[in-house]
Design a protein around this motif. Structure first.
Motif, short mmCIF file in Angstrom:
data_model
loop_
_atom_site.label_atom_id
_atom_site.label_comp_id
_atom_site.label_asym_id
_atom_site.label_seq_id
_atom_site.Cartn_x
_atom_site.Cartn_y
_atom_site.Cartn_z
N PHE A 152 0.70 -8.42 -0.25
CA PHE A 152 0.06 -7.18 -0.17
C PHE A 152 -0.66 -6.78 -1.55
N ASN A 153 -1.78 -6.27 -1.13
CA ASN A 153 -2.83 -6.12 -2.44
C ASN A 153 -3.04 -4.38 -2.32
N ALA A 154 -3.32 -3.97 -3.48
CA ALA A 154 -3.94 -2.55 -3.61
C ALA A 154 -4.80 -2.62 -4.81
N LYS A 155 -5.85 -1.79 -4.51
CA LYS A 155 -7.05 -1.58 -5.52
C LYS A 155 -7.33 -0.02 -5.54
N TRP A 156 -6.97 0.33 -7.16
CA TRP A 156 -7.38 1.68 -7.47
C TRP A 156 -8.47 1.82 -8.27
N LEU A 157 -9.64 2.42 -7.83
CA LEU A 157 -10.74 2.64 -8.75
C LEU A 157 -10.60 3.97 -9.43
N VAL A 158 -9.90 4.06 -10.65
CA VAL A 158 -9.83 4.92 -11.55
C VAL A 158 -11.02 5.81 -11.71
N ASN A 159 -11.86 5.39 -12.19
CA ASN A 159 -13.31 5.68 -12.23
C ASN A 159 -14.52 4.79 -12.27
N LYS A 160 -15.73 5.10 -12.54
CA LYS A 160 -16.69 4.10 -12.58
C LYS A 160 -16.52 2.81 -13.54
N ASP A 161 -15.63 2.90 -14.49
CA ASP A 161 -15.41 1.99 -15.52
C ASP A 161 -14.25 1.07 -15.34
N ILE A 162 -13.02 1.73 -14.96
CA ILE A 162 -11.67 0.92 -14.79
C ILE A 162 -11.36 0.95 -13.34
N ASN A 163 -10.55 -0.21 -13.08
CA ASN A 163 -10.05 -0.27 -11.81
C ASN A 163 -8.78 -0.97 -11.90
N VAL A 164 -7.65 -0.77 -11.16
CA VAL A 164 -6.36 -1.22 -11.21
C VAL A 164 -6.13 -2.00 -9.85
N LYS A 165 -5.69 -3.33 -10.17
CA LYS A 165 -4.90 -4.03 -8.71
C LYS A 165 -3.76 -4.21 -8.94
N PHE A 166 -3.16 -4.40 -7.79
CA PHE A 166 -1.80 -4.44 -7.57
C PHE A 166 -1.53 -5.58 -6.64
N ALA A 167 -0.45 -6.47 -6.94
CA ALA A 167 -0.31 -7.62 -5.75
C ALA A 167 1.03 -8.16 -5.77
N ALA A 168 1.55 -8.47 -4.49
CA ALA A 168 2.94 -8.85 -4.39
C ALA A 168 2.75 -9.99 -3.51
N ASP A 169 3.52 -11.00 -3.49
CA ASP A 169 3.46 -12.25 -2.47
C ASP A 169 4.76 -12.74 -2.52
N TRP A 170 5.25 -13.25 -1.39
CA TRP A 170 6.61 -13.71 -1.09
C TRP A 170 6.57 -15.03 -0.34
N THR A 171 7.42 -15.93 -0.20
CA THR A 171 7.39 -17.30 0.54
C THR A 171 8.88 -17.41 0.86
N LYS A 172 9.02 -17.92 2.22
CA LYS A 172 10.62 -18.18 2.32
C LYS A 172 10.57 -19.61 3.40
N ASP A 173 10.92 -20.48 3.04
CA ASP A 173 10.77 -21.76 3.67
C ASP A 173 12.23 -22.42 3.98
#
Length: 579
Positions: free
Chosen positions: A236-257
């Motif tokens: 899962f990914n999310a991206k927040w464009l705080v303003n024209k100079d700053i952005n924040v990205k969140f990421a989560a991943d999982w695997t089950k084998d």
């Protein structure tokens, strides 16, 4: 010998549904035109900043999403057939533990106390352990593989090179994609991915895959599948464009084998059991359960801040954890000759701060890196015919800090010079135990309350090391299509503690071993020909490999054999590669 995996890739029928925005369709058409005409321009971040593949004075292979899709690449191990001097393979008895070598440098033994020689990165987050590092190709923008020591920008444990797994960037356009694959051996794969914008400045996206296949063979005496696949993974990914100079990205991943542990194939008849040698290399016998379970998950937050036109700041905060529960039957018979049940657990927290500067002539990247990790495990050595079981285990705690910087200066339109360095300090503490029991004992999987008959090891130790890794290179742009370069790079692999130490036979086995280092000199050329339809890159290299960590077996006076990890060897590695 049958080759069902190759056969599957030829016969499998893919059924794909694509629902996307006009932008996505335009991008698809653009990629098609690139294939029909000139080769597409490939952007890489090998030096922590976006550059053209052909302008980077580093031996690097890059594979974009389109190429991975076109060639049917399912996981990163299949990339080894597309690169020189690179081996990505699945480790013994497992489905998702990675054995990686580049230019003859890597990690053969995936034990939790040992460090890899090839660094694996998911979106700039270092993956410290090989368990679960056989990454499926899902929601990927590109994969980059850097050959040679990358100690300056990527730190310790990249003495062979580094692999960067870069996920798809969120754009805010509405995209949805479903891919289904059916094939031989009852292959049933489903991949779902998509993204959208929840607001003008907040995007979300994700991907999910379930990958299933019957075994190529079976465990003859139990009927269980051998070399099957039962895996689920998602992100899962999310991206927040705080303003024209700053952005924040969140990421989560999982695997089950949950694929079965892989059974081995005996080339010779057993001297200790009556089962005949099997003709099919994918069939096996076993004297233990075949189930296997691997779970991995990770979380990260990346902050990008454009301070002004020249300066950029990036913060990467990440946490990862994994667990493995597996069985390995080393002799492949119905008798418990040599059985190894194993449990691995690890977790890591990393923080990296980067500062980047760019003007007409100077590119600079530097920063700080912090790592805190714990790796624990336990494995049994069941010698059923001797009526003995040996449990070996413990934990390794690692703290690491690094200060790094690298600058490239453009002397004129043709010449550029790069200088860099990284100072790293490692601190490790470990506790190790090794107990011998009478009878058959499978770790904590059954009722077994007997006390050990021998305490082979039970100790705690600590060590720390520091290392400076320099880098220098010069490049010459002969013309817009040809670039020559020469470089010197240094890298090191962290020291550690032998988690198999048997101090009852060899008291010195509790002593930590030191880091190993590689110094590499490389000469290369990058070129494009035939009006941009052909790309030809080549490199020649010489590596001085010092203080190699080698596991040696020592005969002990009075009887017995004890292993120990020593800085026992130096070697040279030299060769060339052409793409």
């Amino acid at each position: 010998m049958k080759q069902p995996k190759f056969q599957k890739s030829l016969i499998a029928a893919a059924v794909t549904t694509l629902l996307s925005s006009p932008m996505a369709l335009a991008q698809q058409n653009e990629n098609t035109e690139a294939e029909d005409g000139k080769l597409e321009r490939i952007e890489v971040t090998a030096r922590r900043t976006n550059e053209s593949l052909q302008e980077v004075p580093v031996a690097v292979s890059a594979f974009g999403e389109g190429e991975l899709e076109r060639d049917g690449i399912e996981d990163i191990t299949e990339l080894q057939y597309k690169m020189p001097n690179t081996t990505f393979q699945v480790s013994r008895g497992t489905n998702s533990t990675l054995t990686a070598y580049i230019r003859g440098v890597g990690q053969q033994d995936p034990l939790w106390g040992f460090e890899p020689g090839v660094g694996i990165y998911i979106d700039d987050v270092y993956v410290a352990r090989p368990q679960g590092a056989v990454l499926e190709i899902l929601d990927v923008q590109r994969v980059e593989v850097l050959r040679g020591p990358q100690g300056t920008l990527y730190g310790k444990n990249t003495i062979g090179g580094a692999m960067k797994y870069v996920t798809r960037e969120l754009t805010g356009y509405d995209e949805f994609e479903v891919k289904g694959t059916v094939g031989t051996y009852n292959q049933r794969d489903l991949k779902v991915s998509g993204q959208t914008a929840l607001a003008d400045n907040f995007y979300v996206g994700g991907a999910f895959a379930t990958l299933n296949r019957d075994g190529f063979g079976e465990f003859v005496n139990t009927g269980d599948e051998n070399y099957n696949k039962e895996l689920m993974t998602g992100r899962f990914n999310a991206k927040w464009l705080v303003n024209k100079d700053i952005n924040v990205k969140f990421a989560a991943d999982w695997t089950k084998d949950d694929s079965n542990a892989r059974g081995g194939h005996r080339e010779q008849e057993s001297l200790l059991s009556d089962e005949p040698r099997l003709t099919d290399v994918y069939d096996a016998y076993t004297a233990m359960p075949t189930w296997n379970e691997v779970e991995n998950e990770g979380y990260s937050m990346t902050v990008d801040w454009a301070i002004n036109n020249d300066w950029m700041f990036k913060s990467i905060t990440a946490y990862r954890e994994g667990s493995t529960n597996t069985n390995i039957d080393f002799d492949s018979t119905v008798n418990p000759v040599l059985l190894v049940p194993a449990v691995y657990e690890d977790e890591q927290t990393t923080q990296e701060f980067q500062f980047m500067y760019r003007d007409d002539r100077l590119d600079f990247v530097g920063g700080l890196y912090f790592y805190e990790g714990e790796a624990c495990g336990e494995f049994g050595t069941v010698l059923g015919l001797l009526g003995l079981s040996i449990d070996t285990g413990g934990c390794v705690d690692t703290s690491s800090e690094a200060l790094f910087g690298q600058a490239t200066y453009q002397l004129d339109d043709q010449w550029s010079v790069t200088l860099g360095g990284r100072y790293t300090r490692d601190d490790k503490s470990a506790d190790v135990f090794r107990y011998t029991y009478a009878g058959i004992k499978f770790l904590d999987r059954g009722d077994y309350s007997a006390d050990p008959i021998v305490i082979n090891s039970d100790f705690t130790t600590q060590a720390d090391w520091s290392k400076f890794s320099p880098h220098a290179s010069v490049s010459y742009q002969v013309d817009p299509a040809v670039m020559l370069y020469a470089s010197y790079s240094n890298g090191f692999k962290s020291g550690g503690v032998d988690m198999r130490a048997d101090v009852s036979l060899n008291p010195d086995a509790s002593n930590p071993y030191d880091p190993e280092t590689v110094d590499t000199v490389e000469f290369g050329v990058k070129s494009e020909m035939l009006d941009g339809r052909m790309r030809l890159n080549a490199a020649a290299f010489f590596s001085d490999y010092q203080d190699m960590q080698v596991t040696v077996q020592r005969a002990i006076e009075g009887g017995g054999v004890a292993s120990q990890v020593l800085n026992a060897a130096d070697s040279t590695v030299q060769g060339f590669e052409i793409e």
